[in-house]
Design an enzyme around this catalytic site. Sequence first.
Site, PDB file in Angstrom:
ATOM      1  N   ASN A 194       0.882  -1.169   0.000  1.00 59.49           N
ATOM      2  CA  ASN A 194       0.000   0.000   0.000  1.00 59.49           C
ATOM      3  C   ASN A 194       0.920   1.220   0.000  1.00 59.49           C
ATOM      4  O   ASN A 194       1.692   1.418   0.945  1.00 59.49           O
ATOM      5  CB  ASN A 194      -0.857  -0.047   1.259  1.00 59.49           C
ATOM      6  N   ASN A 231      -2.088   1.290   7.116  1.00 64.73           N
ATOM      7  CA  ASN A 231      -0.762   1.141   6.533  1.00 64.73           C
ATOM      8  C   ASN A 231      -0.037   2.486   6.472  1.00 64.73           C
ATOM      9  O   ASN A 231       1.178   2.562   6.658  1.00 64.73           O
ATOM     10  CB  ASN A 231      -0.862   0.534   5.135  1.00 64.73           C
ATOM     11  N   HIS A 251     -16.459   0.128   6.226  1.00 62.47           N
ATOM     12  CA  HIS A 251     -16.059  -1.124   5.586  1.00 62.47           C
ATOM     13  C   HIS A 251     -17.254  -2.055   5.462  1.00 62.47           C
ATOM     14  O   HIS A 251     -18.099  -2.116   6.355  1.00 62.47           O
ATOM     15  CB  HIS A 251     -14.967  -1.830   6.396  1.00 62.47           C
ATOM     16  N   GLY A 309      -8.878  -2.139   6.404  1.00 59.18           N
ATOM     17  CA  GLY A 309      -9.644  -3.243   5.834  1.00 59.18           C
ATOM     18  C   GLY A 309      -9.291  -4.565   6.487  1.00 59.18           C
ATOM     19  O   GLY A 309     -10.168  -5.418   6.720  1.00 59.18           O
ATOM     20  N   CYS A 322      -4.648  -3.150   2.720  1.00 60.45           N
ATOM     21  CA  CYS A 322      -5.445  -2.094   3.359  1.00 60.45           C
ATOM     22  C   CYS A 322      -5.460  -2.389   4.851  1.00 60.45           C
ATOM     23  O   CYS A 322      -6.032  -3.401   5.283  1.00 60.45           O
ATOM     24  CB  CYS A 322      -6.867  -2.069   2.795  1.00 60.45           C
ATOM     25  N   GLY A 323      -4.834  -1.519   5.651  1.00 61.01           N
ATOM     26  CA  GLY A 323      -4.720  -1.765   7.075  1.00 61.01           C
ATOM     27  C   GLY A 323      -6.055  -1.746   7.793  1.00 61.01           C
ATOM     28  O   GLY A 323      -6.379  -2.665   8.557  1.00 61.01           O
ATOM     29  N   GLU A 326     -10.637  -0.279  -2.286  1.00 63.84           N
ATOM     30  CA  GLU A 326     -10.696   0.875  -1.398  1.00 63.84           C
ATOM     31  C   GLU A 326     -11.483   2.028  -2.010  1.00 63.84           C
ATOM     32  O   GLU A 326     -11.386   2.309  -3.211  1.00 63.84           O
ATOM     33  CB  GLU A 326      -9.286   1.356  -1.040  1.00 63.84           C
ATOM     34  N   ARG A 327     -12.208   2.682  -1.162  1.00 66.47           N
ATOM     35  CA  ARG A 327     -12.982   3.867  -1.537  1.00 66.47           C
ATOM     36  C   ARG A 327     -12.045   4.938  -2.085  1.00 66.47           C
ATOM     37  O   ARG A 327     -11.133   5.392  -1.424  1.00 66.47           O
ATOM     38  CB  ARG A 327     -13.707   4.369  -0.283  1.00 66.47           C
ATOM     39  N   CYS A 380      -6.097   5.495   7.820  1.00 68.74           N
ATOM     40  CA  CYS A 380      -5.342   4.592   6.952  1.00 68.74           C
ATOM     41  C   CYS A 380      -4.299   3.883   7.806  1.00 68.74           C
ATOM     42  O   CYS A 380      -3.327   4.493   8.236  1.00 68.74           O
ATOM     43  CB  CYS A 380      -4.663   5.360   5.813  1.00 68.74           C
ATOM     44  N   ASN A 429     -15.351   0.914   1.789  1.00 68.15           N
ATOM     45  CA  ASN A 429     -14.238   0.040   1.420  1.00 68.15           C
ATOM     46  C   ASN A 429     -14.763  -1.393   1.409  1.00 68.15           C
ATOM     47  O   ASN A 429     -15.296  -1.872   2.418  1.00 68.15           O
ATOM     48  CB  ASN A 429     -13.098   0.173   2.431  1.00 68.15           C
TER      49      ASN A 429
END
Length: 290
Positions: free
Chosen positions: A13, A78, A169, A230, A227-228, A218-219, A76, A200
């Site tokens: 990412n 990541n 999510h 996610g 995606c962290g 991801e949105r 976010c 997401n």
Amino acid sequence: MKLKFTKMQGAGNDFVVLDGTRAGIELSPQQILKLGDRRFGVGADQILMVEPGREPGIDFGYRIFNGGSGDEVEHCGNGARCFVKFVRDRGLTDKSTVRVEVRHGILTLTMQVDGNVEVEMGVPDCRPEHVPFDASGLTGRDQGDDHLWPLEIDGKTAWLSVVSMGNPHAVQVVPDTEAWPVAIDGPLLERHARFPRRVNAGFMQVLDRHSVKLRVYERGAGETLACGTGACAAVVAGIRRGLLDSPVVVQTHGGELKIAWTGAQVSMSGPATTVFEGEIELADCATQPV
């Protein structure tokens, strides 16, 4: 005007990181899009803006913008790991643990001795109205401690767990993440009318009680290598459904993340890497003193 940047990645990412601790950086959506563009700019899933802390006990703030849409987003995971490495490598702090203000609250980030970064990601919220998700008129079903919601996606019914990790999510369990049509279902879920702030979309394959495979659309960014938030949402959904036990190793296309959750804060650990540094010329890039 030339703008200095650092390109970083966490489990694939990737991010453009900007230092706004000494002079605030104001960018237009068009400039954000140029930074995120992989052909005409630097290329990144998100742009991270590092800022000074604004309250006692808060070391830094940072803002997050989607590289593909220019929208500012709430969280976010990541990126948070890359944030810690950035501020330490730049000499902005010598602390191993920092407290950082993001749009949705305060994060605690810790650089571990093995070079990985642990992030306290906050408490998940599965109430539909808090995601937000419009469940009006839908008849869901219980699975374990979770309540699943049906949505018609590309002619089939997707049974979704909805989870807020500070950002929205929707997680579904699929038999094979590699065979699943993420490129088709992802955009349909992201912009579904029942998610007023978009969502997401996570597609999780359970391997055993402590490991999963995950793909996330991801949105505002499309499918990313990892995606962290996610990964956190997927593990929370899996534990609530009775399919997983903490901790869980999440295998993404970009690498592995370790997620732990026992009912309160979600903890995530994983890698953060600097790729390169450089300068890019952006038209009409205005800077303001903080």
